[in-house]
Write an enzyme that holds these catalytic residues in place. Sequence first.
Site, PDB file in Angstrom:
ATOM      1  CE  LYS A 154      -7.301  -0.344   5.804  1.00 26.85           C
ATOM      2  NZ  LYS A 154      -8.063   0.325   4.759  1.00 26.85           N
ATOM      3  CB  CYS A 214      -3.674   3.325  -1.591  1.00 26.80           C
ATOM      4  SG  CYS A 214      -4.791   4.680  -1.322  1.00 26.80           S
ATOM      5  CD  GLN A 255      -6.845  -4.526   3.753  1.00 27.96           C
ATOM      6  OE1 GLN A 255      -7.811  -5.248   4.008  1.00 27.96           O
ATOM      7  NE2 GLN A 255      -6.987  -3.265   3.422  1.00 27.96           N
ATOM      8  CG  ASP A 305       0.532  -2.590   6.387  1.00 24.84           C
ATOM      9  OD1 ASP A 305      -0.451  -2.745   7.135  1.00 24.84           O
ATOM     10  OD2 ASP A 305       0.510  -1.904   5.350  1.00 24.84           O
ATOM     11  CG  HIS A 360      -1.891   0.989   1.414  1.00 26.74           C
ATOM     12  ND1 HIS A 360      -1.624   2.277   1.819  1.00 26.74           N
ATOM     13  CD2 HIS A 360      -3.223   0.935   1.206  1.00 26.74           C
ATOM     14  CE1 HIS A 360      -2.763   2.958   1.872  1.00 26.74           C
ATOM     15  NE2 HIS A 360      -3.748   2.169   1.495  1.00 26.74           N
TER      16      HIS A 360
END
Length: 420
Positions: free
Chosen positions: A240, A378, A217, A214, A137
Amino acid sequence: MSRAQTALSDATPTSDFDVERIRGDFPILSRTVNGKPLVYLDNAATSQKPAVVIDTIKSYYESSNANIHRGVHHLSVKATEAYERARATMQRFLGAARPEELVFVRGTTEAINLVAQTWVRANLDRGDEIVISHLEHHSNIVPWQLLCEQTGAVLKIAPINDAGELMLDDFEKLLNEKTKFVSMAHVSNALGTINPVRQIVDLAHACGAKIMLDGAQAAPHLAINVRDLDCDFYTITGHKMFAPTGIGILYGKHDLLEAMPPYQGGGEMILSVTFEKTVYNKVPHKFEAGTPHIAGAIGLGAAAEYVMEIGLDAIASHEHELLAYGTEKLLEIQGVTLIGTAREKAAILSFTIEGVHPHDVGTILDQEGIAVRTGHHCAQPTMERYGITATTRASLALYNTRQDIDALAVGVRKVIEVFG
Ligand SMILES: Cc1ncc(COP(=O)(O)O)c(C=O)c1O
């Protein structure tokens, strides 16, 4: 290994997962859009919120609202307890060794910038290297570009194959004595690829680098245990995973957080201030300058409790079955190409339709009450890897159903009728 990490062909429906009861927990799912029942398939952008999160925030403002840490009065003590309880919940959610290893931040973007400008900047010399992947991202690209501009460090990009999987051998070849830091998505937002993060962590450590994952998600879909992963830093973003916007977590190993300089200066991050010398607060408060998003943190704790009660393995299993079903349904439609076909994949269906711009796909689906995201997500370098500028992305969550997928398939056929 969770069910979501097994091959797609293994998928079988799960019987003990009561999706209708779960849907009842999310008030927004009963509304209509353009006269049609809402089919919400934009969860990778942001998820919907269950009543328990909405009620927790409302109740906080109605009965406990006060500023935290500095007050002796009743409300301040209550608010502080609720805020720190939320930190302890997030410690359980991420499997961290101690609550002090969790810093409340605005989200994943802030966490990555924080680590870039503190630990990494303090440990970087001109010519040192930072490794990311072609799956990232923008928030895991741009902070490193900024840092490289500021320090003369060099950014290296690990490639992906046509399926959207990280090419581990090539990643390993990029690592050397100059590699100071690796930052990688646990799950790709554009393609859904689940990276082999434990192997990535081991490879980074073998060359003496530190690593950040990261997990923006990953958190809504997979069980995470930062101690099992042995990563140095991990970050998640609340909105999220069914929590409010503007709140997230940076996990960091205690000794690293202790050794890092502060990110922002201000109230709360200090023990004492004189014009001659300021003594910083202990971790995690050293990184929480100013009044934090107290209601957001408490809401995040409620969301994590909600998800843990349902069980991340049960969620992963349900979504895995839906992903297999959705993959089959979309591939039946002539002209549809799936972008991202990794063997290990979270519930994201990114696709193109021959001859139709994704923006038009999104507009027609919206008329049917179906919310998807269209564009580059993104992740422009990922799009560029496939020679495209955009996809239509249907991203699933625990409350989605086979009926949602059927509605998507009908909508896509309608798009093709209109533009065919
Ligand atoms: C993989 C990934 N990383 C980082 C982010 C940024 O999250 P936030 O905007 O909440 O900081 C996103 C948001 O889409 C994402 O999908």
